[in-house]
Design an enzyme around this catalytic site. Structure first.
Site, PDB file in Angstrom:
ATOM      1  N   ASN A 166      42.719  33.458  37.332  1.00 34.94           N
ATOM      2  CA  ASN A 166      43.144  34.139  36.109  1.00 34.94           C
ATOM      3  C   ASN A 166      44.579  34.626  36.328  1.00 34.94           C
ATOM      4  O   ASN A 166      44.795  35.599  37.039  1.00 34.94           O
ATOM      5  CB  ASN A 166      42.176  35.308  35.840  1.00 34.94           C
ATOM      6  N   TRP A 167      45.520  33.919  35.717  1.00 33.26           N
ATOM      7  CA  TRP A 167      46.928  34.245  35.958  1.00 33.26           C
ATOM      8  C   TRP A 167      47.355  35.533  35.262  1.00 33.26           C
ATOM      9  O   TRP A 167      48.435  36.045  35.527  1.00 33.26           O
ATOM     10  CB  TRP A 167      47.832  33.093  35.490  1.00 33.26           C
ATOM     11  N   LYS A 168      46.543  35.991  34.314  1.00 28.37           N
ATOM     12  CA  LYS A 168      46.883  37.186  33.516  1.00 28.37           C
ATOM     13  C   LYS A 168      48.265  37.007  32.887  1.00 28.37           C
ATOM     14  O   LYS A 168      48.640  35.879  32.549  1.00 28.37           O
ATOM     15  CB  LYS A 168      46.774  38.443  34.392  1.00 28.37           C
ATOM     16  N   GLY A 177      42.348  44.221  41.280  1.00 32.08           N
ATOM     17  CA  GLY A 177      43.756  44.522  41.516  1.00 32.08           C
ATOM     18  C   GLY A 177      43.999  45.726  42.409  1.00 32.08           C
ATOM     19  O   GLY A 177      45.126  46.212  42.525  1.00 32.08           O
ATOM     20  N   GLU A 183      40.121  44.050  31.586  1.00 34.35           N
ATOM     21  CA  GLU A 183      41.401  44.498  31.008  1.00 34.35           C
ATOM     22  C   GLU A 183      41.376  44.396  29.482  1.00 34.35           C
ATOM     23  O   GLU A 183      42.036  45.187  28.798  1.00 34.35           O
ATOM     24  CB  GLU A 183      42.555  43.690  31.628  1.00 34.35           C
ATOM     25  N   GLU A 234      32.578  41.479  37.897  1.00 34.46           N
ATOM     26  CA  GLU A 234      33.832  42.039  38.385  1.00 34.46           C
ATOM     27  C   GLU A 234      33.772  43.562  38.345  1.00 34.46           C
ATOM     28  O   GLU A 234      34.018  44.166  37.284  1.00 34.46           O
ATOM     29  CB  GLU A 234      34.999  41.556  37.514  1.00 34.46           C
ATOM     30  N   GLY A 277      42.342  36.958  40.675  1.00 37.18           N
ATOM     31  CA  GLY A 277      43.555  37.406  39.981  1.00 37.18           C
ATOM     32  C   GLY A 277      44.760  37.251  40.879  1.00 37.18           C
ATOM     33  O   GLY A 277      45.312  36.161  41.048  1.00 37.18           O
ATOM     34  N   GLY A 278      45.154  38.338  41.515  1.00 36.44           N
ATOM     35  CA  GLY A 278      46.372  38.369  42.323  1.00 36.44           C
ATOM     36  C   GLY A 278      46.543  37.196  43.278  1.00 36.44           C
ATOM     37  O   GLY A 278      47.620  36.584  43.354  1.00 36.44           O
ATOM     38  N   HIS A 282      37.093  40.122  29.755  1.00 35.98           N
ATOM     39  CA  HIS A 282      37.668  40.635  31.001  1.00 35.98           C
ATOM     40  C   HIS A 282      37.825  42.155  30.900  1.00 35.98           C
ATOM     41  O   HIS A 282      38.108  42.684  29.826  1.00 35.98           O
ATOM     42  CB  HIS A 282      39.029  39.973  31.263  1.00 35.98           C
ATOM     43  N   SER A 324      39.712  41.521  43.821  1.00 36.30           N
ATOM     44  CA  SER A 324      40.411  41.470  45.109  1.00 36.30           C
ATOM     45  C   SER A 324      39.860  40.408  46.059  1.00 36.30           C
ATOM     46  O   SER A 324      39.762  40.639  47.264  1.00 36.30           O
ATOM     47  CB  SER A 324      40.422  42.855  45.768  1.00 36.30           C
TER      48      SER A 324
HETATM   49  P1  PGA Z   1      42.183  40.548  41.333  1.00 39.80           P
HETATM   50  O1  PGA Z   1      41.745  40.276  39.803  1.00 39.80           O
HETATM   51  O2  PGA Z   1      41.756  39.344  42.117  1.00 39.80           O
HETATM   52  O3  PGA Z   1      43.677  40.700  41.279  1.00 39.80           O
HETATM   53  O4  PGA Z   1      41.485  41.778  41.761  1.00 39.80           O
HETATM   54  C1  PGA Z   1      40.506  39.692  39.510  1.00 39.80           C
HETATM   55  C2  PGA Z   1      40.345  39.578  38.015  1.00 39.80           C
HETATM   56  O5  PGA Z   1      40.771  40.476  37.295  1.00 39.80           O
HETATM   57  O6  PGA Z   1      39.779  38.587  37.517  1.00 39.80           O
END
Ligand code: PGA
Length: 249
Positions: A9-11, A172, A96, A166, A233-234, A94, A212
């Protein structure tokens, strides 16, 4: 045996040229994979990335979708637009989106139905906050969310869907759920699905862990019996670390 599915997930990261570099980087490290691999770039990069991944082991996903079909909905992107650009997956709900756009289980359920109705696969996100975990109500929250986001789906629709567990406190933050904590949550989600449908259905659903996930913790997380993949994510923003997570699967 469920296949492992690793999604990145590049966000809100990567303009078009950065997107090209990242996809080329992943393809230069990996020629084929045992796991299914999905990248979810921002909308503006979908078309470019589609041309680069077309025919390869990398599948294309979007980060969200509108519940509307078309019309005066400024800023929204419809499912038919995502289909036309080659998306096969759509992340819905998600944390977010839940946090910054006040998305509810009900709205996420509507989006999941929309995605399935169009023949694509939803990656449906659920997960408790730190406050909820500390209050000891994680199981209750995950049960409510699972029931809410899957409401009204047929068993074959659920079997086709991906659920992403998640924990919000792990996204994050560099804090990962322990493999045991994650596996326990996945086990609970699978049990709830079995009560709503059947064990046969629950056994087929891919449940990803997200929060993470990094090259150094991926192997242990992914070797848990109920963890069928990762939503990253990251660590998906660098070709080498995303490739290392894919290889760990
Ligand atoms: P993260 O994000 O790996 O940066 O914790 C995961 C996500 O939000 O899907």
């Amino acid at each position: 045996m469920r296949k492992k599915v690793i999604a990145g997930n590049w966000k809100m990261n990567n303009d078009i040229s950065q997107s090209i570099n990242l996809v080329k980087g992943i393809k230069s490290i990996l020629q084929s994979t045992k796991a299914d691999v999905i990248v979810c770039p921002p909308y503006t990069s979908l078309s470019t990335v589609q041309q680069l991944v077309n025919g390869s082991f990398i599948k294309l996903g979007a980060q969200d979708v509108s519940v509307q079909n078309d019309g005066a909905y400024t800023g929204e992107i419809s499912l038919s637009m995502l289909k036309a650009v080659g998306c096969e997956y759509v992340i819905v709900g998600h944390s977010e989106r839940r946090q910054y756009h006040k998305e509810t289980n009900e709205l996420i359920n509507t989006k999941a139905k929309k995605v399935l109705g169009g023949g694509l696969t939803p990656i449906i996100c659920i997960g408790e906050t730190l406050d909820e975990r500390e209050k000891g109500i994680t199981d209750q929250i995950l049960t409510t969310q699972t029931k809410g986001v899957l409401a009204g789906l047929t068993s074959s629709e659920v079997e086709k869907s991906i659920v992403a567990y998640e924990p919000v406190w792990a996204i994050g933050t560099g804090k990962t759920a322990t493999p045991q904590q994650a596996d326990d949550a996945h086990k609970l989600i699978r049990k709830v699905i079995s009560q709503l449908y059947s064990w046969a259905t629950a056994e087929k659903v891919i449940i990803q862990y997200g929060g993470s996930v990094k090259p150094d913790n991926a192997k242990e997380l992914l070797s848990q019996p109920n963890i069928d993949g990762a939503l990253v994510g990251g660590a998906c923003l660098k070709a080498d670390s995303f490739a290392a997570i894919i290889n760990a699967a």
